[in-house]
Design an enzyme around this catalytic site. Structure first.
Site, mmCIF file in Angstrom:
data_model
loop_
_atom_site.group_PDB
_atom_site.id
_atom_site.type_symbol
_atom_site.label_atom_id
_atom_site.label_comp_id
_atom_site.label_asym_id
_atom_site.label_seq_id
_atom_site.Cartn_x
_atom_site.Cartn_y
_atom_site.Cartn_z
ATOM 1 N N ASP A 407 16.060 68.541 29.894
ATOM 2 C CA ASP A 407 15.025 69.169 29.067
ATOM 3 C C ASP A 407 15.466 69.153 27.604
ATOM 4 O O ASP A 407 16.622 68.837 27.292
ATOM 5 C CB ASP A 407 14.819 70.611 29.576
ATOM 6 C CG ASP A 407 13.625 71.280 28.922
ATOM 7 O OD1 ASP A 407 12.698 70.574 28.486
ATOM 8 O OD2 ASP A 407 13.632 72.519 28.841
ATOM 9 N N GLU A 410 14.109 65.852 23.042
ATOM 10 C CA GLU A 410 13.310 65.050 22.060
ATOM 11 C C GLU A 410 14.162 64.543 20.916
ATOM 12 O O GLU A 410 13.814 63.492 20.352
ATOM 13 C CB GLU A 410 12.150 65.896 21.538
ATOM 14 C CG GLU A 410 11.079 66.189 22.560
ATOM 15 C CD GLU A 410 11.546 67.104 23.675
ATOM 16 O OE1 GLU A 410 12.306 68.052 23.375
ATOM 17 O OE2 GLU A 410 11.198 66.868 24.839
ATOM 18 N N ASP A 481 5.467 71.582 28.389
ATOM 19 C CA ASP A 481 4.945 72.950 28.406
ATOM 20 C C ASP A 481 3.430 73.018 28.258
ATOM 21 O O ASP A 481 2.904 73.349 27.197
ATOM 22 C CB ASP A 481 5.627 73.759 27.303
ATOM 23 C CG ASP A 481 7.123 73.852 27.533
ATOM 24 O OD1 ASP A 481 7.569 73.496 28.652
ATOM 25 O OD2 ASP A 481 7.849 74.264 26.618
HETATM 26 C C1 GLC Z 1 11.385 74.275 27.830
HETATM 27 C C2 GLC Z 1 10.941 73.522 29.073
HETATM 28 C C3 GLC Z 1 10.555 74.483 30.152
HETATM 29 C C4 GLC Z 1 11.733 75.423 30.428
HETATM 30 C C5 GLC Z 1 12.166 76.135 29.167
HETATM 31 C C6 GLC Z 1 13.416 76.983 29.363
HETATM 32 O O1 GLC Z 1 10.316 74.947 27.275
HETATM 33 O O2 GLC Z 1 9.913 72.631 28.802
HETATM 34 O O3 GLC Z 1 10.171 73.805 31.323
HETATM 35 O O4 GLC Z 1 11.383 76.357 31.403
HETATM 36 O O5 GLC Z 1 12.423 75.190 28.149
HETATM 37 O O6 GLC Z 1 14.472 76.226 29.796
#
Ligand code: GLC
Length: 750
Positions: A407, A410, A481
């Protein structure tokens, strides 16, 4: 860019070097229907991150110098290259497919010159209101009927025509709407369905790029990029499926996953301790809702430090995993790239000692902020950094982790975007964030995939948020998200269809919506709409209403169970599609236009989709609706629930009360199904059911251990089923390398 008059050309193998007064261009015939156009403005080599290995094959082609153009002819294309590098491409019948636009260029008027001057006089930045000019750009003609598909995860509708987009991986907290220019992924690949013919274009350049798909002018679309080379591939083919085949020939197909990874997964940011996770897992078993995995969000780490485990809240390392493994749960954990800046923390110390982090332009290690607070960014463009990261994954695999969810890659940053001049590497060459940004997630995915590949014999299960073209070789994606909004449920269909056509045969969204509060009705409709999803996960944000299926009523639990069970019954069909997709590049979830491209009714269908070519799914995606307008393309269709036959080429309003998702099976289909289980591996799949509809049909079914690479060495069984018009079914074993089913049963739809 100016090229000037054409001077001449020289052939070298598959390459044709065309010289203009001001610039040299290289046209490479990759194969008869794939051609690369390369303008070496920045480097003499391609430096592709998407394409690995040599793709050009020996191909017959001829060149002829005509008065106004150099004409290159292959077995399927004619390419005319005129003055000032004007490229026109025709098919075998001389129908124009893609022509450079040479007409007048308009700009969208947002503010008049005087209004801009006023904004600037007040001390504001008016750059966004001005027309942008780019160093590198190209414009291509659009015909009135042209529809454009692909472009990865872009928001909005199936047909991208009329919108503008940017390729710059972006983590934006607002609700994703159709006017967003960019989301987390950069896949600069589009396909055009023309009145006569199709083509694809892949712009292989990782710098920030811009695409205006007939927004400024109906007459053309434009591509522009901030730096690098103009480097694009024309992808021909007779059908959109051929174009996808050519695109994935270049960038790779999605590899066959482990079977269980297609099963249902539950997640939430904010499962705060072992007990929380345990209860979630137990509830699934208690309520008999199949579930494969509970995913661990950042809560499991010590102060959000990657490759750590919070023993205080989650118990002794590995114990919770082992306990839940007895019930069939496979742990999947999140990993972020931002490494906490904390002297003494192993990742910080090792990264600093070995010089593994990105640096400021002045050479000091670059710091920004993410979940753990101040953090550094591993320089994933370097192999030794990827190997270092991959080795640390052992910490997780030793605990029994079955999948890794990448995650914030980017890369995300809380104190403003990383400046463009932050120093990274592309292998040994030093470069900047401007070039690496769009491939940061790609490289992190590769590091994770390669790490898992070395540590376990199983097919790596990697999920990523950010990616570039070609990341499908390493990771599955989800769309980041989203929110618990009906508009986002609606968007799921075109977004996943376009991701699928962009090479990501496996992709998913957060079921129920990540941000904002879901409603029971929205959750029910979401699980119905996503029931054939390949990355099948319910996930929500900390602080939002909890959205496990039991949070609402018995009615919602029953609906949820019905569709998760349905998903499990169709697992062998999804798995077969992925087995075939590993060769063809075709996705599981498909827009109708992919199989009915000459039927213009399918060109803009956003509310229904196909699974393979045999299932048509038309979910309700509007609050309060209990009816659905379904378009049935050519052929006979059979209602999955009742067996009723419906003629194709018509719209029909069908009943769809809250617990009903309209699903249809095409006439002349054979679809493999399994018994429902609580999780993959609960019991052996020794019975195969074949759902059949009237009409002659042929189907190949693949069976193996669903876990590792033994199938590559022949450890699989491939069945071929043939059904005659009269309904007689024949079975043939095309390859025998894995135990056969004990039973094969036929299930007639009506
Ligand atoms: C980011 C991710 C999400 C995750 C959050 C906390 O927003 O896209 O899926 O739950 O971070 O880790």
């Amino acid at each position: 860019m100016e090229y000037g008059k054409r001077i001449g050309h020289r052939i070298n193998g598959n390459k044709i070097e065309v010289t203009f007064e001001k610039q040299k261009v290289i046209v490479e015939i990759i194969k008869h229907d794939i051609v690369n156009f390369f303008v070496p403005i920045w480097s003499d080599d391609h430096r592709s991150k998407a394409i690995e290995g040599e793709k050009a094959v020996k191909t017959n082609f001829s060149t002829a110098e005509e008065r106004d153009a150099l004409v290159i002819t292959t077995d399927s294309l004619t390419i005319r290259i005129g003055e000032d590098f004007c490229v026109n491409i025709y098919d075998k019948d001389n129908t124009a497919l893609l022509c450079d636009y040479e007409g007048p260029v308009e700009e969208i008027q947002r503010l008049s010159e005087s209004a801009i001057a006023l904004v600037e006089a007040e001390g504001h930045d008016a750059s966004a209101m001005k027309a942008k000019s780019h160093k590198i750009s190209t414009r291509k003609c659009l015909d009135p009927e042209d529809c454009i598909y692909g472009l990865g995860d872009k928001t909005g509708f199936l047909n991208k025509r009329g919108y503008e987009y940017e390729n710059w991986n972006s983590d934006l907290p607002q609700a994703h709407t159709e006017d967003f220019h960019a989301l987390y992924k950069s896949i600069p690949f589009l396909m055009c369905k023309k009145k006569h013919g199709v083509y694809g274009l892949f712009f292989d350049n990782t710098f920030h790029s811009y695409m205006d798909i007939g927004k400024t002018s109906e007459a053309y679309f434009s591509y522009a990029v901030d730096d690098g080379n103009l480097d694009y591939y024309f992808l021909g083919g007779k059908t959109l499926a051929d174009v996808i085949g050519n695109y994935t020939y270049l960038t790779g197909t999605t590899p066959l996953p482990q079977l269980w990874t297609l099963g249902y997964q539950q997640c939430r940011w904010g499962y705060e301790n072992a007990q929380d996770i345990r209860e979630v897992a137990q509830n699934f078993r208690k309520l008999h809702i199949p579930c494969e995995a509970v995913q661990y969000d950042i809560d499991y780490m010590q102060q959000f430090k990657v490759f750590t485990w919070d023993e205080q809240n989650y118990g002794k390392k590995g114990e919770l995993f082992a306990e839940l493994a007895k019930e069939g749960f496979k742990p999947v954990v999140i990993i972020d790239p931002g490494t906490k800046l904390e002297p003494g923390y192993m990742m910080y110390e090792e990264g600093m000692k070995n010089d593994y982090f990105a640096k400021d332009k002045d050479g000091t290690v670059y710091v920004n902020e993410v979940w753990p607070g101040e953090a550094n960014y591993p320089d994933f463009g370097r192999k030794e950094v990827r190997d270092w990261w991959g080795e640390h994954i052992k910490f997780l695999t030793d605990m029994g982790v079955g999948g890794i969810w990448n995650d914030m890659n980017e890369p995300a940053s809380f104190r403003g975007e990383l400046p463009l001049d932050v120093q990274f590497h592309d292998e040994d060459r030093s470069t900047t964030h401007a070039e690496i940004h769009n491939v940061y997630g790609h490289y992190m995915g590769k590091a994770t995939y390669d790490g898992l590949r070395k540590l376990t014999p199983k097919r790596p299960f990697v999920i990523t948020r950010a990616c570039y073209a070609g990341t499908q070789k390493y990771a599955t994606v989800w769309t980041g998200d989203n929110q618990s909004l009906w508009a986002h449920l609606q968007m799921m269909i075109p977004q996943l269809c376009n991701l699928g056509m962009s090479g990501f045969a496996i992709a998913g969204v957060d079921i129920g919506g990540f941000g904002a509060d879901t409603t029971p009705e929205l959750l029910a409709r979401w699980i119905e709409a996503a029931a054939f999803g390949t990355f099948f996960r319910n996930h929500s944000a900390k602080g939002t209403r909890r959205q496990e299926p039991w949070q609402f009523s018995d009615e919602i639990v029953a609906i949820y169970r019905k569709y998760v069970e349905l998903h499990y019954r169709f697992l062998p069909y999804l798995y077969d599609l992925l087995y075939k997709g590993e060769k063809t590049g075709l996705p599981v979830m498909r827009p109708l236009v992919l199989h009915y491209e000459d039927d213009t009714e399918t060109h803009n269908l956003n509310g229904e989709y196909l699974v393979g070519d045999s299932l048509l799914v038309a979910p309700v995606v509007e609050q309060g609706a209990t009816k659905k307008l379904v378009y049935f393309p050519e052929g006979d269709w059979y209602d999955y629930w009742t067996g009723e036959r419906i003629n194709g080429r018509q719209y029909k309003i069908v009943d769809a009360p809250l617990d009903h998702c309209p699903i249809y099976v095409k006439g002349g289909s054979i679809i493999p199904m399994y018994e429902n289980v609580q999780y993959v591996g609960e019991k052996p799949y020794d019975t195969l059911k074949l759902l059949v509809t009237p009409g002659a049909a042929e189907y190949e079914h693949f069976r193996d251990n669903g876990e590792d690479y033994a199938y590559k060495d022949g450890a699989y069984t491939l069945y071929r089923f043939k059904k005659s018009e009269e309904g007689v079914l024949e079975q043939e074993i095309l390859h025998k390398g894995y135990p056969e089913y004990a039973q094969i049963q036929i299930v007639d739809i009506c």
